[in-house]
Design a protein around this motif. Structure first.
Motif, PDB file in Angstrom:
ATOM      1  N   LEU A1045       0.803  -1.081  -0.158  1.00 23.62           N
ATOM      2  CA  LEU A1045       0.006  -0.088  -0.112  1.00 23.62           C
ATOM      3  C   LEU A1045       0.803   1.209   0.103  1.00 23.62           C
ATOM      4  CD1 LEU A1045      -2.863  -1.374   2.523  1.00 23.62           C
ATOM      5  CD2 LEU A1045      -3.128  -0.413  -0.127  1.00 23.62           C
ATOM      6  N   GLN A1046       2.073   1.074   0.647  1.00 28.82           N
ATOM      7  CA  GLN A1046       3.008   2.464   0.711  1.00 28.82           C
ATOM      8  C   GLN A1046       3.453   2.496  -0.606  1.00 28.82           C
ATOM      9  OE1 GLN A1046       5.953   1.676   3.726  1.00 28.82           O
ATOM     10  NE2 GLN A1046       6.843   3.314   3.271  1.00 28.82           N
ATOM     11  N   GLN A1047       3.801   1.678  -1.542  1.00 25.37           N
ATOM     12  CA  GLN A1047       4.228   1.632  -2.834  1.00 25.37           C
ATOM     13  C   GLN A1047       3.034   2.360  -3.666  1.00 25.37           C
ATOM     14  OE1 GLN A1047       6.987   1.577  -4.157  1.00 25.37           O
ATOM     15  NE2 GLN A1047       8.071  -0.096  -2.988  1.00 25.37           N
ATOM     16  N   LEU A1048       1.815   1.778  -3.496  1.00 22.05           N
ATOM     17  CA  LEU A1048       0.683   2.402  -4.160  1.00 22.05           C
ATOM     18  C   LEU A1048       0.272   3.800  -4.006  1.00 22.05           C
ATOM     19  CD1 LEU A1048      -2.222  -0.298  -4.182  1.00 22.05           C
ATOM     20  CD2 LEU A1048      -1.346   1.012  -6.117  1.00 22.05           C
ATOM     21  N   HIS A1049       0.551   4.277  -2.667  1.00 28.46           N
ATOM     22  CA  HIS A1049       0.397   5.514  -2.224  1.00 28.46           C
ATOM     23  C   HIS A1049       1.317   6.382  -3.048  1.00 28.46           C
ATOM     24  CE1 HIS A1049       0.939   9.023   0.468  1.00 28.46           C
ATOM     25  NE2 HIS A1049      -0.496   8.979   0.553  1.00 28.46           N
ATOM     26  N   MET A1050       2.659   5.895  -3.101  1.00 28.38           N
ATOM     27  CA  MET A1050       3.898   6.656  -3.637  1.00 28.38           C
ATOM     28  C   MET A1050       3.504   6.838  -5.191  1.00 28.38           C
ATOM     29  SD  MET A1050       7.627   6.124  -3.080  1.00 28.38           S
ATOM     30  CE  MET A1050       7.927   4.530  -4.039  1.00 28.38           C
ATOM     31  N   PHE A1051       2.958   6.070  -5.776  1.00 31.45           N
ATOM     32  CA  PHE A1051       2.505   6.025  -7.416  1.00 31.45           C
ATOM     33  C   PHE A1051       1.154   6.613  -7.630  1.00 31.45           C
ATOM     34  CE2 PHE A1051       5.650   2.550  -7.488  1.00 31.45           C
ATOM     35  CZ  PHE A1051       6.877   3.348  -7.493  1.00 31.45           C
ATOM     36  N   ALA A1052       0.157   6.325  -6.774  1.00 32.03           N
ATOM     37  CA  ALA A1052      -1.052   6.833  -7.135  1.00 32.03           C
ATOM     38  C   ALA A1052      -1.814   7.194  -5.828  1.00 32.03           C
ATOM     39  CB  ALA A1052      -1.800   5.768  -7.815  1.00 32.03           C
ATOM     40  N   PRO A1053      -1.355   8.123  -5.340  1.00 32.33           N
ATOM     41  CA  PRO A1053      -2.000   8.625  -3.940  1.00 32.33           C
ATOM     42  C   PRO A1053      -3.292   8.857  -3.966  1.00 32.33           C
ATOM     43  CG  PRO A1053      -0.694  10.292  -5.011  1.00 32.33           C
ATOM     44  CD  PRO A1053      -0.599   9.116  -5.679  1.00 32.33           C
ATOM     45  N   ARG A1054      -4.162   8.896  -4.993  1.00 31.93           N
ATOM     46  CA  ARG A1054      -5.698   9.298  -5.108  1.00 31.93           C
ATOM     47  C   ARG A1054      -6.521   8.246  -4.676  1.00 31.93           C
ATOM     48  NH1 ARG A1054      -7.934  11.113  -9.654  1.00 31.93           N
ATOM     49  NH2 ARG A1054      -6.309   9.788 -10.869  1.00 31.93           N
ATOM     50  N   HIS A1055      -5.833   7.019  -5.030  1.00 35.13           N
ATOM     51  CA  HIS A1055      -6.336   5.544  -4.927  1.00 35.13           C
ATOM     52  C   HIS A1055      -6.349   5.005  -3.626  1.00 35.13           C
ATOM     53  CE1 HIS A1055      -7.581   6.374  -9.422  1.00 35.13           C
ATOM     54  NE2 HIS A1055      -6.325   6.780  -9.454  1.00 35.13           N
ATOM     55  N   VAL A1056      -5.570   5.408  -2.940  1.00 34.31           N
ATOM     56  CA  VAL A1056      -5.200   4.715  -1.661  1.00 34.31           C
ATOM     57  C   VAL A1056      -6.139   5.563  -0.757  1.00 34.31           C
ATOM     58  CG1 VAL A1056      -3.648   4.141   0.198  1.00 34.31           C
ATOM     59  CG2 VAL A1056      -3.011   3.989  -2.198  1.00 34.31           C
TER      60      VAL A1056
END
Length: 2008
Positions: A1045-1056
């Motif tokens: 989730l941390q990676q996801l937040h880095m790349f696509a913060p709107r979707h986390v």
């Protein structure tokens, strides 16, 4: 996926998608339902309930996967609890039927499990509502438990746990049944089942009283059995069960006890039970003895480790207060465990048991007790040590009875000592400065007790005592030097006792090793002391054989420890050391040979120990003093080292001759040799490579028995990420220090100090609390392997074949070592600078066979290592064919092989190949690798294969990067499928799936933000994957989910979705798993960087919910690691302790109990990010937070000086929050189980406070602006500032460390200087503190007893001088301000209210009177300090010029550290010296100062001034002294300003510039700088450089000030010279040209002061007005917008213009002609650009400066010589022409300020009349400007214009004024006549008229007698027309009335002046006469009325006269 988001399952959509995607679709729907049900409207739910129930129950039988069934059950239960409950029993029956079903096939299993899960969820959610059906349900579950397989068993047990949880006490009837059935499963084959049973029983013991009464012993035995052959997860759960049951038995919950009268167990019984587990393990006595020898075979260890954890759980459950009360019993019990002979059968076992006991103590005492209780605990431990020591002494002294038991007692007591002393050391270290009561209270006698252990017969105990002393000294550095001295003294007194020699030398070595942790160090002389002691020991070693061994060891140990003090100390002793080293070893081969023949075993032992010691000291030298390792030194070191290498080959024969007991000493020598060789560059010992390699290979292939070939490098051998393949022993957990014992084939965890005494002084490896060197055998192998890795790349190829022969010894333990070896040398080879390859084919072949063989080895560690080695080999060989060959080999193996071993090994090999060769190198194999691994990962029969293949897949995804993009979709769908189907008990598979998911997210990267169809599918799949892993029960899987989730937040913060992520992270912060806490904090750290506010908000929402959800279970201590509440499920809400302090408070709390370094630094960062983004808005919240943390120090009974210092800081700074400081904490009385914040946390909080203050300063000055603060809060600042004085007082006591005194001085000076002080007494108090510290400074060098190193004294003294300097500067400023202010008329004291903005009630001179008496002393010390600083800043090549015995405040040894302190404090001192010299006017010589100082201090005066003796001081004459002082000050300033480092504080730059400015105020300094022009030029060029680097207006202003001073100095000097010359000129006619430029007018750059000044000023001007430089304004980047200058810029430009206009006076006439064009051009341009019309008619600063400049230039007398006349005229004319052109208004430009322009023109007309007369064009230009002004509509312009005209008309040169009068006078008359019709309405208009009349009057006065009448005929009628008649006078405006008065006055005045003419005019016009007479009458009447009221008005005529004379 979007279609899944509906309340009912979208069945059409489900039917349309492929079979494979359906489970995902269903899971997504359930996830949506889970969120929606809670929030939905009840009626909506009830409408659709029937359909929903159908859909959900239908799903039960569609064989759902584990995560799906969990969610399904949760949703069904939630649905019933929200909607109606009538069909719940039907559903329950359905589930029961499914469970009863006899179908045992694998296909039906998921349906069964789903039903079981549903039953559990129902009971958990609805509890007693279903009470009637519960007996049947339980029986049903228990029946199927008997014949279920492992997955079913664990699922059923989890359901039972939920049933129990939901029903509570109501289920009592089936408690026994459940217990009986579950009990037997505690020893189940499957670990997951064991965990589930433990959890179920844990739930059961809440209500089932029999468990902790009758069944207590059985439970204990069961648990011990369950711990055998367990894994980490089982140990944790079983320990929790055991610990909790024991705790309950001791202190049952009130309610259950009330129901049944039970007898409670006593503490002794409970502890006895647990001890049996610790000492005997689960099985009987007999088994463990024989298995001890087989490594890792002992059953005991797992049980012991499990029981250790149970002890911790037991204590934490009982809580901190219980531990405080019964600590003595507990301590003695735990220490008895280690002294039990069963715990210490072998040395390794003893070490392991010690580790366990230390862990128990650390985990309980360290985290549960507050500081007070910890101090009490430390006292208890001291007493325990004291008791043991008494017993030991009794045995030692009792020589008569040869009792055997005594010896055993001593052996047992050593382990007790070690545990107790280590815990004591750790306690003191964590208490840090708060531990001082322990040392100071005589009753405890900690030091006496610990030092007494230094005489213990056992080496382990002595070392532990030394370690404990080191801890105390590091925590309380002021004890370090006294300890050292005491040990040295005892060593000398007890030279004859072997224990004393060994013990005290250990202690000294340990203390020396701790010095690097004490910033203040120790005195330099202590190094000399240590060397002399060590030499003495080595010298006397041979005299007494009883002591020779100890003395030799001790001597070398001390020398090794000395090396840790670093080069500054060692440098002085190096020659002696080199000599000692040379003498230990034989000088030549001949001597070596001769040696072999001599000696007995004892002398050999001493010799070997000595040589090992010498090598150890060398190693310490090489490691700690790399700066001293010159070529020469290395050469000298190599002699003994080479000798040692040669000696190695002789040793076997010596051992044969003298017995095997020499083996250990020989091994020690080898170990030391390998260690030092690994640190030296291999080039230095190339000659010995072959011999060395032979030794090394023999070291690990030919060892005597196989058990010895263990190594601790396994962990480093396997890549950290591979830990998942090898089980939990590689992972980091809170229990790592004890879990290490269980590692197979490894010695880790067996570290102990006695294995290698030298580690007592080395730096501790990161993350360890106490150094634990491994046993000698292991260390030697480790060292040899490490060295092999260093040497191998440098060896020639033929020798590499040595490797091949070693394959002969192919038993099991050798391949292990060889793989390890290979890998290590390859690492070195790959990374070695020579980029060598492996060498010839046969070397490569032998290596490959080895690796390939190991890939098929059944031992997973070997497979792991082999894969790693393969990757490294591929990396080194780097040939595509080689890589292809290896990959192909693995492909073939994988396709054919069916066995788990080779499948796992080769799949890892593929991963490693990719890992080390990278995506590009192995691109062509990517497709095959991926397809094979994807196939392997679906092999559901073997979780192990799945794990290894998924792990490799993750490696490939990671290393391939973007090349993997094509395989993302298939991989993702596989990952999701597996996540939905693999049973949760296979946690390793899930962990690998998490890793794969993370790798995929990273590969897709920023693309994830996109909105395309494929990307959104990928994204939603990733999110589903994260959701599944997040919900997994294993914490490592959850950690993987968080990092995804941390990676996801880095790349696509709107979707986390942060609103769900943050609360879950907060829950994890209280997890019992270290890795999960780490992951959570790391994630929070990333979130807080971007969205701190949201994170805090969501965390607070969790606190609110927690309040609503559960109110029970509040008594559980949330801060205990590893203990959650009644059950994991509740823990979701309760375990989180977020209170009103929010997440920040929780993180501060975590800092107290976390020890993991990475975790703590992440917490610090997270708090830092939150603070920097939130502190300013939520100021009071953060201040309260810090205050609560800091307030903990106030409840310590003995506040140390340190803590009060901290508090004072917070008080001093906390200006904005007066009140909070006085409200003490009210909540203390509630008994919290909460531990007050510890020392380290409080220090961090004080840090935070400083950061908050800093942030507020930047954000909003109002917080800190004192004037504002005082006007806002005049409540009680006094009381607070008294407390500052009180808080500072302890900091100045005798024994305070220097750094604190230094800080306190800084606080004093800041406080005195801040202007807050209002009470003189306060001021005196703080001032006295400073005076007392000044006495210390004067005491000279060697007087005080030294505790710290000399540079600490330097720091302290300089801090005092700096503080005084700051105070003096403030005092002088106040005095100066007071002098410049006008004195008040009345000395009334009641006008304080208006004076509050100023300095309270202090008289202005109070400060200076306090400083004055100290000045003679101070000035002397200041000058001495500056002199030191000047010497210290010399470049290195002048080092020879430094005084050999140091300076006034530093010693030559500590020169490097001293530099830093001088660098911090020289600037204020310089400023103060300048002020002092300025005020005394250089009139004070040193001899008079010396007289002012009392005679007793004469000696130190002489010392500090660096003169030979007191008499020499007066030898210099005053002028010489003064020149020295000037040179010193200028030198220091120029040196600094040349190159101020960018990190220098701006205060230094400003102080330096202010000092220069002040200095140049005094006439002496001015003449000095003017006499030698080069100094001035140098200073100017340095200032110019400074401006280039510091672009700050404040600094530029200061620089211009200094420049002005330099120019003034030059002017004064020239003036004097000229006046002298002029006097000479009277006698002789010849004229000498003075000034720059001489006759030619040339200025030489670099020599010319004027040129340097102009260069610098030009720079400033262009910086602020770029349009001045054509280069700048033509460049494309420059925008031609003319903005208004800021206020600072305006001041700067004005200052530069002023200086510019002074420059011509420094030049000769010819020189003037050189510079004037530039200067005039600049002034005219500046006038044009800054003279812009403003609303309030203010004249801007630059404009007035420019006008002033024009005036001074135009009136230059010396410019007008005959030679320059022509040039001068041309200059003046062109300048005037310029100004005329500039004053022409243009369209695009802002309106110019006519007044300023006119003034400039008038200046030219007035001052330079001769040059301008008769130039027609100029004249007409000037006139037109005046006409424009006269016709201006602005009355202000008119008024000014009249004034200027007046000056022109009055000009003495009639030729100039006449044309102007002719041209302009008529217009003036016209204007004035017109006023009658248009009377003035405002004062400005009135002023214009008045000024006009004055012009007319002047014209009348100028005119000749015959024209008077005509002129008056113009003036008088105009004036009379201004008079009002009586009627209109009353109604007229005030301006109009004033005009009337003015006209009347003037008429009355003119009449008497020109009587004849006046009469003539009046006669000509009778109507005028009438008006005048009326007005006069009226005026007299009103005067008569007014006379009674006011004094007669003053006559108006005087000002008119005044003005004429004063203008120009």
């Amino acid at each position: 996926m979007e279609l899944a988001h509906s309340l009912l399952l979208n069945e059409e959509a489900l039917a349309q998608i492929t079979e494979a995607k359906r489970p995902v679709f269903i899971f997504e729907w359930l996830r949506f339902l889970d969120k929606v049900l809670v929030a939905a409207n009840k009626t909506d739910v009830k409408e659709k309930q029937k359909k929903l129930v159908e859909q959900l129950t239908g799903l039960i039988s569609s064989s759902p996967g584990p995560p799906t069934r969990k969610l399904l059950a949760k949703n069904l239960a939630a649905l019933y609890s929200i909607g109606d409950t009538f069909t719940v029993f039907q559903t329950l029956d359905k589930c029961n039927d499914i469970i009863r079903n006899k179908d045992d096939t694998a296909a039906y299993l998921p349906t069964k499990l789903a039903a079981v899960a549903c039953v559990g969820a129902f009971y958990e959610k609805m509890g007693r509502m279903l009470g009637s059906a519960f007996p049947e349900t339980v029986n049903n579950l228990l029946k199927s438990l008997k014949n279920a397989e492992s997955q079913g068993r664990s699922e059923i047990l989890m359901s039972l746990q939920k049933v129990l949880n939901g029903l509570g006490g109501a289920a009592a009837s089936s408690h026994r049944d459940i217990y009986k059935n579950a009990r037997s499963l505690l020893t189940d084959r499957s670990m997951a089942v064991r965990c589930a049973v433990a959890k179920c029983l844990l739930e059961l013991q809440n209500e089932a009283v029999f468990m902790w009464t009758a069944e207590l012993e059985n439970i204990a035995t069961l648990c011990f059995k369950a711990l055998e052959n367990s894994n980490y997860g089982v140990r944790v759960s079983v320990a929790k069960l055991l610990g909790t049951v024991m705790a309950t038995a001791l202190m049952p919950k009130q309610a259950t006890v009330m129901r049944q009268n039970v007898k409670r167990a006593t503490l002794d019984e409970v502890l006895e039970l647990m001890a049996t587990g610790f000492l005997r393990g689960g099985s009987g006595f007999l088994k463990s003895g024989g298995e001890m020898l087989k490594v890792g075979g002992s059953v005991n260890r797992e049980v012991r480790v499990g029981v250790t954890q149970a002890y911790v759980v037991f204590v934490t459950t009982l809580g901190g207060q219980w531990l405080e009360r019964s600590f003595a019993t507990f301590l003695s019990h735990v220490l008895d465990l280690v002294s039990h002979p069963r715990a210490t059968q072998t040395h390794v076992e003893a070490v392991y048991s010690r580790r366990c006991v230390s862990f128990i103590l650390r985990a309980t005492v360290g985290s549960l007790l507050g500081e007070k209780a910890q101090i009490a605990a430390a006292k208890e431990i001291c007493q325990a040590i004291g008791k043991q020591m008494k017993a030991v002494e009794a045995v030692v002294n009792d020589t008569s009875s040869e009792n055997k038991s005594g010896a055993a007692d001593i052996a047992a007591s050593q382990h007790v000592m070690v545990c107790a002393l280590q815990e004591l050391g750790s306690l003191v270290q964590s208490l840090n400065a708060t531990a001082s009561p322990l040392i100071q209270e005589a009753s405890i006698g900690l030091l006496e007790i610990v030092t007494s252990v230094l005489l213990h017969p056992s080496i382990a105990a002595r070392l532990a005592a030394a370690w404990c002393l080191r801890c105390v000294a590091v925590a309380l550095p002021f004890q370090l030097t006294p300890f050292l001295d005491r040990c040295a003294e005892r060593l000398n007194n007890l030279k004859t006792s072997p224990e004393a020699v060994s013990g005290y030398s250990f202690a000294m070595a340990a203390l020396l090793g701790g010095v690097h942790q004490c910033p203040l160090g120790i005195p330099h002389s202590k190094g000399k002391m240590v060397v002399s002691i060590a030499e003495d020991l080595l010298r006397t070693a041979a005299q007494n054989s009883r002591l020779s061994l100890q003395r030799t060891q001790a001597g070398w140990l001390l020398l090794g420890a000395l090396m840790t003090l670093g080069p500054s100390v060692v440098r002085y002793h190096l020659p002696k050391m080199l000599l000692l080293w040379r003498n230990v070893f034989p000088r030549s081969l001949k001597e070596l040979e001769a040696e072999k023949a001599r000696g007995d075993s004892f002398t050999w032992q001493v010799t070997l120990e000595g040589r090992a010691g010498a090598l150890c000291a060398m190693r310490s030298f090489v490691a700690h003093c790399p700066e001293l390792l010159t070529e020469d030194v290395i050469r000298k070191l190599m002699t003994p080292i080479e000798c040692a290498m040669t000696m190695m080959s002789h040793i076997p024969s010596v051992i044969k001759a003298h017995g095997a007991h020499l083996k250990a000493s020989a091994a020690m020598v080898r170990l030391r040799l390998y260690d030092i060789l690994a640190l030296l560059p291999p080039k230095t010992y190339e000659g010995s490579f072959n011999a060395l390699l032979r030794e090394l290979v023999a070291e690990f292939t030919l060892t005597d028995n196989s058990a010895n070939t263990t190594t601790s490098l396994l962990r480093s051998l396997c890549h950290y990420d591979d830990s998942v393949l090898l089980g939990s022993w590689l992972q980091e957990t809170d229990h790592k220090s004890i879990e290490d014992q269980l590692q197979p084939n490894s010695a880790s965890g067996s570290g102990a100090l006695e294995h290698d005494p030298s580690s007592i002084y080395l730096r501790i490896p990161a993350g360890e609390a106490v150094p634990g060197p491994l046993p000698l055998g292991v260390s030697v192998i480790d060292a040899s392997v490490a060295l092999f890795g260093v040497v191998f790349p440098h060896v020639s190829y033929k020798h590499r074949l040595v490797l091949s022969y070693s394959e002969l010894h192919n038993d099991l333990s050798t391949p292990l070592i060889l793989v390890l070896l290979l890998r290590l040398h390859i690492v070195a080879g790959g990374l070695a600078e020579n980029k060598s390859t492996l060498g010839p084919e046969e070397v490569r072949k032998s290596a490959l066979t080895l690796v390939m063989g190991a890939l098929d080895n059944p031992n997973p560690i070997l497979r792991c290592a082999a894969g790693e080695a393969l990757g490294r080999m591929a990396q080194v060989v780097g040939e595509a064919t080689f890589i292809a060959r290896m990959a192909q080999y693995s492909f073939d193996k994988l396709k054919s092989a069916r066995d788990v071993v080779s499948r796992t090994g080769h799949s890892l090999a593929l991963g490693c190949l990719h890992r080390y060769v990278g995506g590009i190198g192995s691109g062509q194999h990517l497709k095959t690798s991926v397809s094979i691994l994807l196939a392997l990962a679906q092999d559901g029969t073997s979780p192990e294969v799945q794990t290894w293949s998924l792990h490799s897949l993750a490696l490939i995804v990671d290393s391939s990067g973007p090349m993997y993009r094509g395989y993302v979709e298939p991989t993702l769908s596989l990952v999701l499928t597996l996540l939905l189907t693999v049973p949760p008990s296979h946690t390793e598979v899930h962990q690998c799936l998490g890793r794969c998911l993370g790798a995929i997210i990273t590969t897709v990267g920023p693309e994830l933000q996109g909105n395309g169809a494929t990307i959104s599918t990928i994204r939603s799949s990733c999110l589903v994957g994260c959701a599944i892993t997040q919900d997994h029960s294993d914490s490592l899987v959850q950690a993987a989910a968080i990092s995804c989730l941390q990676q996801l937040h880095m790349f696509a913060p709107r979707h986390v979705n942060l609103s769900s992520l943050v609360p879950s992270l907060c829950v994890h912060l209280c997890s019992s798993h270290l890795l999960l806490r780490r992951a959570a904090v790391a994630c929070l750290r990333q979130l807080a960087q971007r969205e701190a506010a949201e994170v805090c908000e969501y965390a607070m929402s969790l606190a609110k919910n927690a309040g609503d959800k559960e109110s029970s279970g509040g008594h559980v201590n949330p801060f205990a690691p590893g203990v959650s509440c009644r059950s994991d499920i509740h823990c979701r809400h309760q375990g989180v302790n977020i209170t009103e302090t929010g997440l920040e408070g929780l993180l501060f709390g975590m800092l107290d109990r976390e020890t993991d370094r990475k975790l703590c630094s992440d917490i610090h960062d997270t708090l830092g990010h939150m603070l920097s983004s939130l502190a300013v808005e939520k100021l009071s919240h953060w201040l309260m937070l810090c205050k609560d943390v800091l307030a903990a120090s106030s409840d310590m009974s003995t506040a140390t000086p340190l803590s009060s210092g901290k508090d004072e800081e917070s008080e001093k700074k906390d200006e904005m929050d007066d009140d909070t400081m006085f409200t003490t904490l009210g909540e203390e009385d509630k008994s919290k189980p909460f531990v007050a914040p510890r020392w380290a946390t409080r220090v961090f909080a004080a840090d935070c406070l400083c950061r908050i203050i800093h942030l507020c300063e930047n954000a909003d000055q109002a917080h800190f602006d004192l004037a504002m603060a005082r006007s806002a809060k005049l409540r009680n600042p006094k009381s607070k500032f008294k407390s500052v004085g009180a808080a500072l007082r302890p900091a100045f006591s005798q024994d305070t460390p220097s750094d604190i005194i230094a800080k306190a001085c800084q606080v004093c000076s800041t406080w005195i200087g801040s202007g807050v002080v209002s009470d003189l007494n306060d001021l005196r108090r703080v001032h006295n503190l400073l005076v007392s510290s000044l006495d210390k400074v004067q005491a000279g060098k060697g007087s005080s007893s030294q505790l710290y190193r000399e540079s600490a004294t330097t720091m302290e003294k300089l801090a005092v001088l700096k503080a005084w300097a700051e105070v003096y500067v403030v005092a002088m400023n106040i005095k100066k301000e007071a002098e410049s202010k006008p004195k008040r008329g009345s000395k009334a004291t009641d006008d304080e209210d208006e004076d509050l903005g100023a300095l309270g009630e202090l008289p202005a001179d109070s400060l200076i009177t306090l400083v004055q008496p100290e000045l003679p002393t101070l000035s002397r010390l200041w000058l001495a300090a500056l002199k030191d600083y000047a010497l210290l800043t010399l470049p290195a090549e002048f080092a020879s010029q430094l005084p050999p015995d140091g300076g006034a405040f530093y010693t030559p040894e500590t020169i490097d550290t001293a530099r830093l302190h001088y660098r911090n404090s020289w600037a204020p001192v310089l400023h103060a010296v300048a002020l002092w010299l300025n005020s005394t006017g250089f009139a004070c010589s040193e001899s008079t100062e010396a007289a002012a100082v009392s005679s007793s201090q004469k000696r130190s005066t002489a010392v500090s001034l660096n003169q030979a003796s007191g008499t020499a001081a007066s030898a210099k004459s005053l002028p010489e002294i003064n020149t020295d002082r000037m040179h010193l000050i200028l030198g220091v300033s120029i040196q600094f300003l040349c190159s101020p480092r960018p990190e220098e504080p701006i205060e230094h730059v400003t102080a330096c510039l202010q000092a220069l400015h002040t200095l140049l105020d005094s006439p002496y300094a001015r003449s000095h700088i003017a006499e030698d022009q080069l100094i001035g030029v140098e200073l100017l060029s340095v200032l110019h450089r400074l401006l280039l680097t510091w672009n700050l207006s404040s600094i530029q202003l200061l620089v211009t000030g200094v420049v002005q001073q330099i120019v003034r100095a030059a002017q004064d000097y020239l003036q004097d010279k000229r006046s002298v010359l002029n006097e000479d000129d009277m006698e002789k006619e010849s004229c000498v040209v003075l000034g720059e430029g001489g006759d030619s007018g040339g200025l030489i750059p670099g020599k010319s002061l004027v040129f340097a000044t102009m260069e610098l000023l030009m720079f400033i001007l262009v910086r602020h007005m770029p349009q001045l430089s054509t280069k700048m304004s033509d460049s494309p980047t420059h925008l031609s917008t003319k903005t208004q200058l800021s206020e600072e810029s305006a001041r700067l430009v004005a200052a530069t213009v002023t200086i510019l206009s002074d420059l011509p006076s420094l030049c000769s006439p010819a020189g003037c002609m050189t510079i004037l064009p530039t200067i005039l051009f600049l002034i005219a341009r500046i006038l044009k650009d800054t003279a812009i019309k403003s609303v309030d008619n203010q004249v801007p600063l630059p404009v007035s400066a420019a006008l002033q400049g024009i005036k001074s230039i135009v009136t230059l007398s010396m410019a007008k010589t005959e030679e320059t006349q022509k040039q001068w005229t041309a200059l003046i004319r062109s300048t005037l022409a310029c100004i005329l052109e500039y004053s022409q208004p243009e369209d695009s430009m802002p309106v110019p300020d006519e007044v300023s322009m006119l003034t400039a023109i008038a200046l030219f007309l007035w001052s330079a009349s001769s040059e301008i007369i008769g130039v027609q064009s100029l004249q007409s230009g000037c006139m037109s400007r005046f006409k424009n002004a006269l016709n201006s509509c602005d009355p202000w312009v008119q008024a000014k214009c009249y004034q200027l005209l007046l000056s022109v008309f009055q000009h003495s040169n009639r030729a100039l004024s006449t044309p102007y009068i002719h041209s302009l006078a008529p217009i003036v008359v016209e204007k004035l006549k017109a006023v009658e019709r248009n009377r003035p309405a405002s004062n400005t208009e009135l002023l214009a008229v008045q000024e006009g009349i004055k012009v007319l009057e002047t014209l009348v006065a100028l005119g000749e007698e015959q024209n008077r009448v005509q002129l008056l005929a113009l003036l008088v009628p105009t004036l009379i027309s201004y008079l009002l008649d009586e009627n209109s006078f009353a109604s007229a405006s005030s301006a109009s009335k004033d005009l009337h008065e003015f006209a009347l006055q003037n008429l009355m005045h003119i009449g008497p002046l020109y009587p004849h003419a006046f009469k003539a005019v009046m006669g000509a016009a009778p109507e005028l006469k009438v008006r005048l007479e009326t007005a006069v009458r009226a005026s007299q009447a009103s005067k008569a009325k007014a006379a009674a009221r006011q004094p007669a008005p003053t006559i108006h005529s005087t000002p008119t006269i005044k003005l004429k004379t004063s203008f120009f």
